[in-house]
Design a protein around this motif. Structure first.
Motif, PDB file in Angstrom:
ATOM      1  N   HIS A 727      45.738   3.666  31.870  1.00 55.20           N
ATOM      2  CA  HIS A 727      47.145   3.946  31.599  1.00 55.20           C
ATOM      3  C   HIS A 727      47.990   2.793  32.155  1.00 55.20           C
ATOM      4  O   HIS A 727      47.767   2.337  33.279  1.00 55.20           O
ATOM      5  CB  HIS A 727      47.581   5.250  32.256  1.00 55.20           C
ATOM      6  N   HIS A 796      52.474   3.619  28.118  1.00 51.93           N
ATOM      7  CA  HIS A 796      53.597   4.550  28.151  1.00 51.93           C
ATOM      8  C   HIS A 796      54.913   3.780  27.979  1.00 51.93           C
ATOM      9  O   HIS A 796      55.011   2.604  28.297  1.00 51.93           O
ATOM     10  CB  HIS A 796      53.614   5.320  29.471  1.00 51.93           C
ATOM     11  N   THR A 823      54.030   6.973  23.491  1.00 46.99           N
ATOM     12  CA  THR A 823      52.803   6.339  23.986  1.00 46.99           C
ATOM     13  C   THR A 823      52.073   5.642  22.843  1.00 46.99           C
ATOM     14  O   THR A 823      52.096   6.092  21.692  1.00 46.99           O
ATOM     15  CB  THR A 823      51.848   7.356  24.622  1.00 46.99           C
ATOM     16  N   THR A 825      48.198   4.292  22.013  1.00 46.05           N
ATOM     17  CA  THR A 825      46.808   4.384  22.445  1.00 46.05           C
ATOM     18  C   THR A 825      45.952   3.445  21.610  1.00 46.05           C
ATOM     19  O   THR A 825      45.989   3.490  20.366  1.00 46.05           O
ATOM     20  CB  THR A 825      46.272   5.820  22.310  1.00 46.05           C
TER      21      THR A 825
END
Length: 840
Positions: A727, A796, A823, A825
């Protein structure tokens, strides 16, 4: 159980009352014993020996910023004055002084730290060079050391000690486990390890005394004395720090540095660094007072697994060697009626990923099966007639293992060896203050000298931990020891000691001081200090809210160990479904965060940096450190940093809907935002009210933070380093960010020193709508290291869909942007080559 609780509380409450009364009777008006005038000095290796007409002072330099002073009084008034240093690590290397002399002063300099010796009358002052290369006074002796008489329990007691000048504004932290507030200036307290059963929001004396203070002026002074003593932090006399003791060496060490993390690093360079613990120790524990038989153990482990709660260890309290509380301590062998097949039980739960930890105590009751054997092997401390010293305490008539004596150590080690061969993985040392330690008890040291209990009381647990640590490594040189201990001394961290905060009340009052206790201990090297989650002592009925709040806080605490008297179950699996459902997700998060938490352990083992960090460690806390007149940040024990990424504010009161949080500089995101919403963003350098609910622990995450995570596992036995979720919390305010993740096999002793590890390196650069993340790896690796990793990168605060995503300049199309929570990914396989992920 209720009878035991009542009796134990009554005994300890009386003890605390008597302690308070006796402390009030200590009358101290120091008679300054002149240390005379300087006569001469000589250099012995890197050590400077100064002679005055009444003392000899040995000054030694260590590391980059530590100077030790050892006073040897020619009159030798106090017993045990030739005791060795227990604080300074074995084989500590001396540094060199730069020496300058004139007619009035002798100056010894180590880098930026100087000891300036005034020749007539003799005294030492300590200076640190500031950014302008100007010498700034840190702390100064008041005429060397003093001798005095104090009155305690109607008896006159000789003491010696040191007095130092303080400035008007500096704040002082330290002294070990006490509940006094973060700034302990204005307090005086005993230096004598003693349990405080059922404490809440105030305690002047607890299990773990550390005779040291850290100043807001970026120095530490550690009094290198193991004896019963006292410390006064400008209470009796304005701007005076006083230490005194009834015996032992008259010595202290001054540490200094430019920053608080560096100051702590200098401290552990001398007192020793905490060895890296086994990875399983960062998992979840099943523990209570206590599991009474083999069936309870097996049923408890199965319940955790059946209810989908991760578990890595089960701790057995004193019922493993006795059917009830009294009369069995010292047996230290399985009660075969309750545990008919202990080796098979240990093996079976180990196959399910659960390690077995056993309690041991140093008290051998005269009614126990091992009493005669201990006496015959001269394993016990002695009385004045040379016989095993016997005395009564709550658990019965007893003797105390002499852990300072070679014979006592060998006898005790043989017991540990037998249990280790049966499969026991970790050790719990309880009552090691020692809880009862008559002053006339005599201990024999390794050099054959004999000292009474008061001279070495505060290092009993320290010496016990050293014994267990060294014995464990003899039995299994490649396995990291696990040693849970209730009491110790400065430097105990070098023996892998994991302390806890004692028998805390099972109440909101017991929860409130836990951050203060862990931070205070961490600032003096004991970074794994933690609490009995949920509280230990008392409690009439289950308080769901208090219990959940305590166990939520524990996720961001060094050791996750719910423990308590079993009138109320300490384990979440024995409570209602709502409690289980809330806490299951938090405990699973604890496991997902293992790569991050394990890296904190690595940072601690290499630099002394705590896992839980006070806010004043933030150099950019503008309304704190940068404003020299505002030191209120030192008082903050409401919030703390968990590593560099997280800012945690535990809820410590009932019916709370929001908590006040003082934000350091930068941008901060609400960590537990709903998955269908963007993370709420807060600007730093302000106080905010952060909303909370029973399901939500108030936690913020720093913009620019990397947080590596793994998938759900049942125990660390299933730890899979080949799948990693990374993250990153992006923000335009952070143009560059760096993070280094540590990985090894989780078990090899001295993996760092042997180079058996890898470092995964992540960095980010952001300019407006352009973000690049670089990923690299270094290190020679370890057995079982993944050859490649399946990477999931979650970024994020990406507020719009990217135009393109590139991996090493190759366009990829499998990035997923979610507008509901902002977000992005990206997944890919990484074969450990340098790689750059670019988002535009």
């Amino acid at each position: 159980m209720r009878l035991f609780t009542l009796k134990y509380f009554t005994i300890n409450s009386l003890t605390c009352l008597l302690t308070a009364l006796l402390t009030c009777l200590v009358i101290s008006t120091p008679l300054l014993a002149s240390t005379g005038n300087y006569l001469n000095h000589k250099l012995e290796g890197n050590t400077v020996v100064i002679t005055t007409n009444s003392v000899e002072v040995i000054l030694s330099a260590y590391g980059e910023g530590a100077i030790a002073a050892h006073y040897q009084n020619f009159e030798e008034k106090l017993p045990a004055s030739q005791l060795p240093s227990f604080a300074i690590k074995e084989k500590a290397l001396h540094s060199k002084f730069v020496i300058k002399e004139d007619t009035k002063q002798l100056t010894l300099t180590l880098n930026k730290l100087s000891a300036v010796i005034n020749k007539t009358p003799f005294s030492i002052s300590y200076y640190q060079k500031n950014e302008k290369q100007e010498n700034t006074l840190l702390i100064a002796e008041q005429q060397g050391f003093f001798s005095d008489t104090v009155i305690e329990d109607s008896k006159k007691i000789e003491v010696q000690g040191f007095r130092f000048h303080l400035n008007d504004t500096e704040k002082l932290l330290g002294g070990g486990e006490r509940v006094l507030g973060m700034d302990r200036r204005g307090h005086s307290f005993p230096l004598y390890n003693r349990a405080h059963y059922g404490y809440t929001t105030q305690s002047e004396q607890m299990n773990f005394s550390i005779p040291a203070v850290m100043s807001s002026n970026k120095y530490i002074v550690l009094f290198d004395n193991s004896a019963k003593g006292y410390m006064d932090l400008a209470k009796a006399e304005k701007n005076t720090l006083e230490f005194s003791a009834v015996a032992g060496r008259m010595a202290y060490i001054v540490f200094a540095a430019d920053t608080y993390p560096k100051l702590l690093n200098n401290y552990v360079d001398v007192t020793g660094k905490q060895p890296l613990p086994p990875r399983w120790s960062l998992g979840n524990y099943a523990s209570r007072f206590g599991y009474r038989n083999e069936k309870e153990v097996r049923d408890t482990v199965n319940k955790f697994i059946d209810l989908d709660f991760p578990l890595d260890a089960l701790i057995l309290d004193l019922y493993w060697f006795g059917k009830d509380i009294k009369g069995h301590m010292g047996n230290l062998a399985w009660d075969k009626d309750a545990f008919p097949e202990p080796e098979k039980m240990i093996k079976d739960i180990k196959e399910k990923g659960v390690n077995t930890i056993l309690i041991t105590e140093p008290f051998i009751l005269s009614t126990s099966g091992k009493w005669q054997d201990a006496v015959e092997n001269q394993a016990l401390a002695k009385d004045a007639q040379g016989k095993a010293k016997q005395f009564d305490f709550y658990f019965g008539n007893t003797g105390l293992v002499d852990v300072f004596n070679d014979k006592g150590q060998q006898w005790f080690n043989n017991i540990y060896q037998t249990l280790y061969q049966q499969g026991v993985t970790g050790w719990w040392g309880d009552l090691g203050e020692p809880e009862v330690h008559p002053s006339d008890t005599l201990h024999t040291l390794s050099d054959g000298s004999v000292v009474n209990a008061d001279a070495i009381h505060n290092v009993y647990g320290h010496q016990w931990a050293k014994m267990v640590f060294e014995n464990q490594l003899k039995m299994s040189p490649d396995q990291r020891p696990f040693i849970l201990m209730r009491s110790g001394f400065a430097g105990s961290q070098r023996y892998g000691m994991i302390p806890w905060t004692g028998d805390v009340s099972r109440s909101w009052g017991g929860l409130k001081p836990q951050v203060e206790l862990s931070l205070q201990m961490s600032l003096l090297g004991m970074a794994y200090t933690h609490s009995d989650l949920g509280g230990f002592a008392g409690g009439e009925k289950f308080d769901q809210e208090m219990y959940i709040r305590w166990l939520q806080y524990g996720i961001f605490q060094p050791i996750y160990r719910p423990h308590g008297q079993d009138n109320i179950a300490p384990e979440a699996v024995f409570h209602d479904k709502r409690t289980q459902d809330i806490l299951r997700e938090y405990i699973k998060l604890r496991y997902k965060l293992l790569p991050y938490n394990y890296t904190l352990a690595y940072q601690n083992s290499t630099t002394g940096m705590p896992l839980m960090r006070p806010l004043f460690f933030e150099e950019k806390f503008e309304h704190g450190l940068e404003n020299k007149d505002d030191l209120t940040i030192f008082d903050n024990a409401s919030s703390y940093l968990w590593g560099d990424a997280f800012l945690v504010t535990p809820v410590v009161s009932a019916d709370v809907s929001s908590v006040a949080v003082d934000l350091p500089a930068g941008v901060w995101f609400d960590y537990f935002t709903n998955k269908n919403e963007p993370s709420k963003k807060y600007q730093g350098n302000q106080t905010i009210n952060l909303p909370t609910s029973l399901e939500k622990l108030p936690v913020l995450v720093r913009a620019g933070a990397f947080i590596p995570m793994i998938d759900d596992i049942q125990s660390t036995q299933d730890y899979d380093a080949s799948k990693l979720t990374l993250h990153y919390y992006a923000d335009n305010s952070v143009s560059t960010a760096d993070y280094e993740m540590y990985e090894d096999d989780g078990k090899t002793y001295q993996a760092i020193e042997k180079g058996l590890f890898e470092l995964l390196q992540f960095s980010a650069k952001q300019q407006q709508q352009h973000l690049s993340i670089n990923i690299n790896r270094k290190g020679k690796g370890y057995n079982g290291m993944p050859k490649a990793r399946n990477m999931t990168v979650v970024i994020h605060n990406i507020t719009q869909a990217p135009n393109n995503i590139r991996l090493n300049n190759k366009v990829i199309n499998d990035g997923i942007w979610q507008d509901k929570n902002n977000t992005l990914t990206v997944t890919f396989t990484w074969q450990h080559q340098p790689i750059t992920l670019t988002i535009q």
